[in-house]
Design a protein around this motif. Structure first.
Motif, short mmCIF file in Angstrom:
data_model
loop_
_atom_site.label_atom_id
_atom_site.label_comp_id
_atom_site.label_asym_id
_atom_site.label_seq_id
_atom_site.Cartn_x
_atom_site.Cartn_y
_atom_site.Cartn_z
N LEU A 217 -25.56 -8.15 15.54
CA LEU A 217 -24.78 -8.64 16.66
C LEU A 217 -24.97 -7.74 17.88
CD1 LEU A 217 -22.68 -10.68 17.69
CD2 LEU A 217 -20.93 -9.08 16.98
N PHE A 218 -25.03 -6.44 17.68
CA PHE A 218 -25.27 -5.50 18.78
C PHE A 218 -26.64 -5.75 19.40
CE2 PHE A 218 -26.61 -1.26 20.32
CZ PHE A 218 -25.68 -1.14 21.34
N ALA A 219 -27.66 -5.92 18.57
CA ALA A 219 -29.01 -6.19 19.06
C ALA A 219 -29.05 -7.52 19.82
CB ALA A 219 -30.01 -6.20 17.91
N LEU A 220 -28.37 -8.52 19.29
CA LEU A 220 -28.32 -9.82 19.96
C LEU A 220 -27.65 -9.70 21.33
CD1 LEU A 220 -28.84 -12.86 19.82
CD2 LEU A 220 -26.59 -13.08 18.75
N SER A 221 -26.60 -8.89 21.42
CA SER A 221 -25.94 -8.73 22.71
C SER A 221 -26.85 -8.04 23.72
CB SER A 221 -24.63 -7.95 22.54
OG SER A 221 -24.88 -6.61 22.22
N ILE A 222 -27.68 -7.11 23.27
CA ILE A 222 -28.64 -6.46 24.17
C ILE A 222 -29.67 -7.47 24.66
CG2 ILE A 222 -30.51 -4.77 24.27
CD1 ILE A 222 -28.82 -3.03 22.39
N ILE A 223 -30.15 -8.32 23.77
CA ILE A 223 -31.13 -9.35 24.15
C ILE A 223 -30.52 -10.33 25.14
CG2 ILE A 223 -32.45 -11.31 23.26
CD1 ILE A 223 -32.82 -9.61 20.68
N VAL A 224 -29.30 -10.76 24.89
CA VAL A 224 -28.64 -11.69 25.80
C VAL A 224 -28.41 -11.04 27.16
CG1 VAL A 224 -26.47 -12.94 26.20
CG2 VAL A 224 -27.60 -13.08 23.98
N CYS A 225 -28.02 -9.79 27.16
CA CYS A 225 -27.81 -9.06 28.42
C CYS A 225 -29.12 -8.96 29.20
CB CYS A 225 -27.23 -7.69 28.13
SG CYS A 225 -26.89 -6.73 29.61
#
Length: 58
Positions: free
Chosen positions: A38-46
């Motif tokens: 989830l943390f990695a996904l949030s970085i990608i979305v950002c």
């Protein structure tokens, strides 16, 4: 509140929540993997959002 602050608040609130929801049902490893994903996904979305903003403004 700036959009990046909302993104950080979302990440900081959901990652531990998912970890502590998964950890009692299984071992800590799946909970940690989901929280990290989830943390990695949030970085990608950002990064995608910032790229989109750069294209719109520049």
């Amino acid at each position: 509140m700036a959009p990046q602050h909302v993104g950080h608040a979302f990440t900081l609130s959901w990652s531990p929540l998912l970890f502590f929801a998964i950890e009692p049902a299984q071992s800590a490893r799946p909970g940690l993997l989901v929280a990290c994903a989830l943390f990695a996904l949030s970085i990608i979305v950002c990064a995608a959002f910032l790229t989109w903003m750069r294209r719109i403004t520049g």
